[in-house]
Design a protein around this motif. Sequence first.
Motif, PDB file in Angstrom:
ATOM      1  N   UNK A   1       0.839  -1.198   0.000  1.00 31.90           N
ATOM      2  CA  UNK A   1       0.000   0.000   0.000  1.00 31.90           C
ATOM      3  C   UNK A   1       0.878   1.254   0.000  1.00 31.90           C
ATOM      4  N   UNK A   2       0.383   2.350  -0.625  1.00 31.66           N
ATOM      5  CA  UNK A   2       1.154   3.591  -0.672  1.00 31.66           C
ATOM      6  C   UNK A   2       1.604   4.049   0.713  1.00 31.66           C
TER       7      UNK A   2
ATOM      8  N   UNK B   1       9.510  14.478  14.494  1.00 31.69           N
ATOM      9  CA  UNK B   1       9.288  13.036  14.606  1.00 31.69           C
ATOM     10  C   UNK B   1       7.802  12.786  14.643  1.00 31.69           C
ATOM     11  N   UNK B   2       7.422  11.525  14.726  1.00 32.48           N
ATOM     12  CA  UNK B   2       6.003  11.170  14.832  1.00 32.48           C
ATOM     13  C   UNK B   2       5.408  10.949  13.466  1.00 32.48           C
ATOM     14  N   UNK B   3       4.154  10.485  13.446  1.00 29.89           N
ATOM     15  CA  UNK B   3       3.495  10.092  12.200  1.00 29.89           C
ATOM     16  C   UNK B   3       2.978  11.283  11.444  1.00 29.89           C
ATOM     17  N   UNK B   4       2.367  10.981  10.286  1.00 26.88           N
ATOM     18  CA  UNK B   4       1.807  12.020   9.436  1.00 26.88           C
ATOM     19  C   UNK B   4       0.467  12.459   9.993  1.00 26.88           C
TER      20      UNK B   4
ATOM     21  N   UNK C   1      -7.108  10.915   1.588  1.00 20.99           N
ATOM     22  CA  UNK C   1      -6.147   9.830   1.690  1.00 20.99           C
ATOM     23  C   UNK C   1      -6.732   8.713   2.545  1.00 20.99           C
ATOM     24  N   UNK C   2      -7.402   9.122   3.630  1.00 20.73           N
ATOM     25  CA  UNK C   2      -7.971   8.110   4.513  1.00 20.73           C
ATOM     26  C   UNK C   2      -9.193   7.444   3.895  1.00 20.73           C
ATOM     27  N   UNK C   3      -9.961   8.202   3.136  1.00 18.74           N
ATOM     28  CA  UNK C   3     -11.100   7.594   2.447  1.00 18.74           C
ATOM     29  C   UNK C   3     -10.609   6.518   1.488  1.00 18.74           C
ATOM     30  N   UNK C   4      -9.508   6.817   0.789  1.00 21.97           N
ATOM     31  CA  UNK C   4      -8.953   5.824  -0.114  1.00 21.97           C
ATOM     32  C   UNK C   4      -8.587   4.541   0.643  1.00 21.97           C
ATOM     33  N   UNK C   5      -8.070   4.710   1.835  1.00 22.92           N
ATOM     34  CA  UNK C   5      -7.709   3.537   2.635  1.00 22.92           C
ATOM     35  C   UNK C   5      -8.962   2.817   3.129  1.00 22.92           C
ATOM     36  N   UNK C   6     -10.019   3.561   3.424  1.00 23.07           N
ATOM     37  CA  UNK C   6     -11.286   2.934   3.809  1.00 23.07           C
ATOM     38  C   UNK C   6     -11.861   2.125   2.648  1.00 23.07           C
ATOM     39  N   UNK C   7     -11.704   2.665   1.424  1.00 19.11           N
ATOM     40  CA  UNK C   7     -12.145   1.934   0.226  1.00 19.11           C
ATOM     41  C   UNK C   7     -11.427   0.591   0.145  1.00 19.11           C
ATOM     42  N   UNK C   8     -10.126   0.613   0.393  1.00 16.32           N
ATOM     43  CA  UNK C   8      -9.337  -0.629   0.361  1.00 16.32           C
ATOM     44  C   UNK C   8      -9.893  -1.649   1.351  1.00 16.32           C
TER      45      UNK C   8
ATOM     46  N   UNK D   1       0.568   7.746  -7.424  1.00 21.57           N
ATOM     47  CA  UNK D   1       0.160   9.085  -6.984  1.00 21.57           C
ATOM     48  C   UNK D   1       0.044   9.162  -5.468  1.00 21.57           C
ATOM     49  N   UNK D   2      -0.627   8.195  -4.861  1.00 22.12           N
ATOM     50  CA  UNK D   2      -0.832   8.245  -3.411  1.00 22.12           C
ATOM     51  C   UNK D   2       0.469   8.004  -2.655  1.00 22.12           C
ATOM     52  N   UNK D   3       1.319   7.174  -3.231  1.00 23.45           N
ATOM     53  CA  UNK D   3       2.643   6.944  -2.633  1.00 23.45           C
ATOM     54  C   UNK D   3       3.421   8.258  -2.579  1.00 23.45           C
ATOM     55  N   UNK D   4       3.488   8.945  -3.716  1.00 25.98           N
ATOM     56  CA  UNK D   4       4.243  10.195  -3.763  1.00 25.98           C
ATOM     57  C   UNK D   4       3.608  11.267  -2.879  1.00 25.98           C
ATOM     58  N   UNK D   5       2.280  11.300  -2.879  1.00 27.09           N
ATOM     59  CA  UNK D   5       1.566  12.212  -1.983  1.00 27.09           C
ATOM     60  C   UNK D   5       1.950  11.936  -0.532  1.00 27.09           C
ATOM     61  N   UNK D   6       1.923  10.648  -0.174  1.00 25.33           N
ATOM     62  CA  UNK D   6       2.220  10.271   1.211  1.00 25.33           C
ATOM     63  C   UNK D   6       3.646  10.646   1.594  1.00 25.33           C
TER      64      UNK D   6
END
Lengths: 330, 330
Positions: free
Chosen positions: A310-311, A327-330, B128-135, B273-278
């Motif tokens: 996953x991305x 430090x810490x998460x996004x 970004x989180x919605x995309x992860x919820x879709x997954x 795209x999401x990888x680079x965004x992240x």
Amino acid sequence: MDIDALADRIARGDRRALARGITLVESGRADHRTAAVALLDRLAGRGEAMRIGLSGTPGVGKSTFIESFGTLLTGQGHRVAVLAVDPSSARSGGSILGDKTRMERLSRDPNAFIRPSPSQTELGGVARRTREAVRLCEVAGFDVVLIETVGVGQSETLVSWMTDLFVLLLAPGGGDELQGVKRGIMEMADLILVNKADGDLKSAATRTRADYAGALQLLRKRPQDPQGFPKALAVSAQADTGLTEAWTEMQSLHAWRVEHGHWETTRRAQNVHWFEEDVQQGILARLRTDPAMAAALGDLREAVEAGERPPSAAAAEVLDRLALPGAGGA
Amino acid sequence: MDIDALADRIARGDRRALARGITLVESGRADHRTAAVALLDRLAGRGEAMRIGLSGTPGVGKSTFIESFGTLLTGQGHRVAVLAVDPSSARSGGSILGDKTRMERLSRDPNAFIRPSPSQTELGGVARRTREAVRLCEVAGFDVVLIETVGVGQSETLVSWMTDLFVLLLAPGGGDELQGVKRGIMEMADLILVNKADGDLKSAATRTRADYAGALQLLRKRPQDPQGFPKALAVSAQADTGLTEAWTEMQSLHAWRVEHGHWETTRRAQNVHWFEEDVQQGILARLRTDPAMAAALGDLREAVEAGERPPSAAAAEVLDRLALPGAGGA
């Protein structure tokens, strides 16, 4: 290189210094980039042109339009610079504006400055540098800057981040002529000019203009625009008709936006956009120059592309490898 | 938290585990984020739904549409998940889907899963989180995922980065009804559905459909689409007419894109795209958590916004303050 002297000469409107400054901002060499950054920093806050994006596919008569429109403006006492964002020239190594003979009058005009497009390979990079070239033209006293694109979509988006107005040039005829115009570009236009409204094509151009005027009315509504915009007009760059009207529309839209604060809001947002772009691109560029990091990025990117990782997890791995402050998460 | 156990339960289609997983990916807490990243990593490569973006302004009948359309799909044996990207809910603290009573049938349907939108403040973060919820919904066996937006423009762009199809719901009538639909959204639609084609509004809906069909024909041409797309249809979510046809069109477009490789190309590009965004968002987030860095960034940003510093010089200053691997200019 004496950056102070170059900055002074550009600010005095010296054309050779301007050309040299643009070559500097377009250069991919690291030492040139450092000098370009210093040059722009020295010239910050000076000069303010009306920046006009101009898009149209090959064959629509863009060179003729620039020739006639530019000559109209210099005739009114304006100083006009013409630049190009042309990703296709990166491939061909050529330039859409390279053939200055297609703009013979304008290229000999002392109040016009025509700059062939840079032959860079990375579109975002070209655009960033074109924006910097626009700044240098402003500082050198050019009060109208035309930035030409070729209708491929991505470059128009980039150009919209550096212009005040966006003009789309179309050929007469129905929807078929639009094959070359990518989706989204129509939506960006403040003014649609249907060119070649002369001779046999005049009535076709008039009909096409009416079609687009109708479509614009149906599809658009922008709070930052005065009543009636975006607008569609029929013009003939060849016969020199409609260009004065087009320029009047551009000036009136521009004046309205300045008066209502939209111009300043847009400029501020554009500045911040390029700053953030530069920070992000700069960080990524430095990551890629570190061999171990570049290899890891490539592997992770492939796994993400194939859907194996996953991305978010791949990005977390990249961040863990960096020793950033904080430090810490996004 | 036992991530392995949670992953297993989600993969078996356990609704409570799915809801818990989504809460986890939506959480802003750093330890939750770490757990969410691990959960998604564990579930990589599993599940594949048709992801449909659905946009429409309030009043167009979106809830009724989702209720009828979702029930149609579950009636055909599909399992349907409904999520929302709703930036306005960030302000109100409410949720467009919060009132499940507006979708009474669907919310009681064992083959449907309705998730109220998260109340986050940062749009990019929500998406970004919605995309992860879709997954997570895909992994839990939902083979159609509807992602609802409210027509504000930016959220549609983000949703287009996580969906296979984009459907725009419109009300009957002329151009005036479009006031709420921001520019650029029309351009993104694969299918425009003019709703409320029933009773008194039926003929208005039919006319509106024809207008949009004409406009689409004039304005669009996408190489990745089969002949005839994007399309405009008249439907009535209330009277349950046209929905089967709309679903047939979606399936046919989707199948065509899968067959011609466009679906896979798009998914791969979306992943990257999401990888680079992240990565970029992660780097910027870490910069902001460092107090000295955050202060410097704020000052530079203000100077850039006001036009006192060029973006390039300000960005170079940020980069100089970072001790990144690699060296040299951008």
